[in-house]
Each structure stands twice: as structure tokens, then as C-alpha cells.
Design an enzyme around this catalytic site. Structure first.
Site, PDB file in Angstrom:
ATOM      1  N   HIS A   1       9.059   2.169   4.630  1.00 23.43           N
ATOM      2  CA  HIS A   1       8.172   2.975   3.767  1.00 23.43           C
ATOM      3  C   HIS A   1       9.079   3.499   2.523  1.00 23.43           C
ATOM      4  CE1 HIS A   1       5.176   2.252   6.499  1.00 23.43           C
ATOM      5  NE2 HIS A   1       5.203   3.171   7.350  1.00 23.43           N
TER       6      HIS A   1
ATOM      7  N   HIS B   1      -1.658   5.690   4.547  1.00 21.25           N
ATOM      8  CA  HIS B   1      -0.924   5.900   6.067  1.00 21.25           C
ATOM      9  C   HIS B   1      -1.871   6.873   6.884  1.00 21.25           C
ATOM     10  CE1 HIS B   1       1.632   5.087   9.467  1.00 21.25           C
ATOM     11  NE2 HIS B   1       2.673   4.601   8.862  1.00 21.25           N
TER      12      HIS B   1
ATOM     13  N   ARG C   1       8.395  -2.294   6.644  1.00 22.29           N
ATOM     14  CA  ARG C   1       9.995  -2.393   6.633  1.00 22.29           C
ATOM     15  C   ARG C   1      10.403  -3.590   5.996  1.00 22.29           C
ATOM     16  NH1 ARG C   1       7.618  -0.696  11.405  1.00 22.29           N
ATOM     17  NH2 ARG C   1       8.894   0.947  12.518  1.00 22.29           N
TER      18      ARG C   1
ATOM     19  N   GLU D   1      -3.354  -0.181   8.311  1.00 26.65           N
ATOM     20  CA  GLU D   1      -2.705   0.409   6.799  1.00 26.65           C
ATOM     21  C   GLU D   1      -2.902  -1.225   6.257  1.00 26.65           C
ATOM     22  OE1 GLU D   1       1.355   1.689   7.747  1.00 26.65           O
ATOM     23  OE2 GLU D   1       0.488   1.812   9.790  1.00 26.65           O
TER      24      GLU D   1
ATOM     25  N   ASP E   1       2.078  -1.798  16.885  1.00 25.36           N
ATOM     26  CA  ASP E   1       2.492  -1.551  15.717  1.00 25.36           C
ATOM     27  C   ASP E   1       2.988  -2.795  15.193  1.00 25.36           C
ATOM     28  OD1 ASP E   1       3.710  -0.401  13.516  1.00 25.36           O
ATOM     29  OD2 ASP E   1       5.545   0.601  14.559  1.00 25.36           O
TER      30      ASP E   1
END
Length: 347
Positions: free
Chosen positions: A104, A175, A79, A312, A248
Site C-alpha cells: 500500500h 480500503h 503488494r 478492494e 486475502d
């Protein structure tokens, strides 16, 4: 070498599926749409092959869905706050595709376009894509490459290379959504994760922009320094977990060398498959697939929330705008290079 049709995009562009293998039977399927990893087949403890990444059966579903299954994300992963960046005193406006923020790189990112095949061998393939100045909002005409290699050590090695004719930012990642019991196996709560990170980057809200703090994991559900089941603390009473509906979050890797090193380890007691993650990056985003429920994936299987995990490797989220983070800037004419390895074995 094995190349098959993977369907056509909505504009009629032909898309292909490529197979790369090693002599030990590990097989990886990748497509030129998004330079995407579609399948990774590895042996379990009984010698049976399991496909350990989530994906879809043809390109039409990849075009429609927005979870970035297996995609090469660029120019900039994760982000960016307010969908704006400033480079050398010039402000560049990006697509606001995630609330008021950019996620992304938006709809013109590399994950949603067809790449060209630069080189293809039995165990390796290199994809390349060109990005015009301001095509995604970023400065500079750019060329980006990603190489997937299946090694004889049962590794999927991913190498990124990029260059632009203006000073710009690159922060590329893969991803893939992993489930070491196989992509059709439901929740990953019992799979055991260890991350070499004594700090992480908390977020301000459910919009997942970091506060700028690099906070200790000690005493929080984010402490994976000692291996523990992914599901052990995922429902803990913690505001950060509430923001993400699970994990996350970016972890600040405890770097010990400048180059590539092991940063994480995951193990499934059921399948016996373990996966080590090695990278030269400084951050790793753990995402526990909190919003994938209901999507129909490969073989017609309906995925469920937390039916996978992502690791990631990347610069920290919003690091282009956050002065407390290392800023990923690539000068005009200079090269961006990064490498990540997913190494599989049986325990």
C-alpha cells in the site's frame, strides 16, 4: 454541509470530519486524513440506521494503526515484490514495509497523510494531494484526486483521478472494511457474497505475492460465482487459505464491458442490507479482516478477526512487475482515471 473537528495529528496538523448525504437519509462521514471513509449509515430492513464500515473515533488512532480502515490507498495499492519497480529501464526502490515487499505504498502513501479539500457540497466532496517526485519512491511529481459522491440511488461513488510529469504507475483503491450488520456486529461468516470472477491469482506464500498464474476458481474455496456465505469455506483445508489465514486474494473479474459494471454482491440476511460493487477495474481483492482482532474502534467497540470484509477494486497485486498481468502505467502528462461504486439497498 457539516464539518467538525476530528482531532490533530502527532505533528499538530488539524484534521476534519465531513458529512455527505442524500435526500433518502444515507449518510457518509469522511476525513481529510487519508481521504478516509469513517462511517456509512444506511437503513436496514426495519428502517433503522446501521453504520456498515469499521473505523475509529479520531485521527490519533488512524495514525497509530496499520489496517488502512477506509483509507484511499495510493499511489499503488496492494503488494509490490522486493519493494522495487522498473519503468522505462530505470529501477526505483520503494519502502520495504511488509517483509521485503512494499504494501500500500508504505508509510509515505496517501493513506497516512492529510489531503486538501478541493470542493465540498451536500452530497459530494473532492480531496486532492500532491506527491513529489520520488516522495514514495515513484517517479514524477504527481497530483491525485478522489471524489466521494452519495447519490439518490443510495450509492457511494468513488472517482479517482491522477496525473504526473513523468511516466509512472497509479493503482488506487479504497480500503473500507464492511460489515452489513453494522460495524459492532462480530464475524461476517453468514453474509452472502457473490463475485463475477472465474479466475483468481494464487500467492507464493504467506507474504502474499502472486505466483503470476491466473488460476480457475472452479473446485476451490475461491469459487464465489454462485452466492455463498463468506464463512462457508473459509476454514477449508487449502494452502492458499492457510497463507492468508483466510481470504486475502485478488480475483480476476470476468469483464463484459470496458467501463463500469457490477462485479460483486453481498447480502446480510440479518439486517436485510445488500451491497453491490460496480467498477471499471479488472481486479478485486477480497480480504476477510484476518488480522484486526483487539483493535478498539468506534464507540469503544473491540473488533475481532473476520469481523468485516474488504472488496478492494484495483489492478492485480504486483502487476507492475508481473509480465503475465496487465501493467498499470500512466505516461507523463496523461491522466489515470478509475471509478468504483458501492450501491446499498434492502432485500
Amino acid at each position: 454541509m457539516n464539518k467538525t473537528s476530528f482531532g490533530k495529528t502527532h505533528t499538530g496538523e488539524e484534521v476534519s470530519l465531513y458529512e455527505i448525504t442524500n435526500d433518502k437519509g444515507m449518510k457518509v462521514l469522511v476525513t481529510d486524513f487519508g481521504a478516509t471513509v469513517v462511517s456509512i449509515f444506511v437503513n436496514d430492513k426495519d428502517g433503522n440506521k446501521r453504520d456498515v464500515v469499521l473505523g475509529y473515533d479520531d485521527v490519533s488512532v488512524y495514525e497509530k494503526e496499520t489496517c488502512y480502515f477506509g483509507a484511499t490507498v495510493g499511489r499503488y495499492a496492494n503488494r509490490i515484490s522486493d519493494a522495487k519497480i522498473n519503468i522505462d529501464g530505470t529501477e526505483y526502490v520503494l519502502e520495504a514495509n511488509d517483509n521485503e515487499n512494499n504494501l500500500h505504498s508504505g508509510s509515505h502513501g496517501t493513506s497516512g497523510r492529510v489531503w486538501n479539500v478541493k470542493e465540498y457540497k451536500d452530497n459530494e466532496i473532492t480531496f486532492t494531494i500532491e506527491d513529489k517526485d520520488l516522495e514514495q519512491g515513484y517517479p514524477g511529481n504527481a497530483v491525485m484526486n478522489v471524489t466521494y459522491t452519495v447519490t439518490e440511488d443510495n450509492e457511494l461513488a468513488i472517482s479517482y483521478n491522477a496525473k504526473a510529469d513523468k511516466t509512472t504507475t497509479f493503482n488506487m483503491t479504497n480500503h473500507s472494511y464492511f460489515n452489513l450488520n453494522g460495524h459492532k456486529s462480530g464475524k461476517v461468516y453468514s453474509q452472502i457474497l457473490q463475485i463475477n470472477a472465474s479466475h483468481y491469482t494464487p500467492v507464493k506464500s504467506a507474504k502474499a505475492i502472486p505466483t503470476g498464474e491466473i488460476a480457475p476458481v472452479e473446485g476451490t474455496p475461491f469459487d464465489f460465482r454462485q452466492a455463498k456465505p463468506i464463512g462457508q469455506d473459509i476454514e477449508a483445508d487449502d494452502v492458499q487459505l492457510e497463507y492468508g489465514h483466510g481470504y486475502d486474494h485478488n480475483f480476476a473479474i470476468d469483464k463484459t464491458v470496458e467501463g463500469i459494471e457490477k462485479v460483486a454482491d453481498v447480502y446480510s440476511p440479518e439486517s436485510g442490507i445488500c451491497m453491490e460493487v460496480l467498477t471499471d477495474n479488472i481486479g478485486i481483492q477480497l480480504y476477510t479482516a484476518n488480522f484486526i482482532g483487539g483493535q478498539v474502534g468506534k464507540d469503544g467497540y473491540e473488533y475481532e478477526d473476520r469481523g468485516a470484509f474488504c472488496l478492494e477494486t484495483q489492478f492485480y497485486p504486483n502487476s507492475i512487475n508481473e509480465p503475465n498481468f496487465t501493467t498499470p502505467i500512466t505516461k507523463a502528462g496523461e491522466e489515470y482515471n478509475s471509478k468504483t461504486v458501492y450501491r446499498f439497498a434492502v432485500r
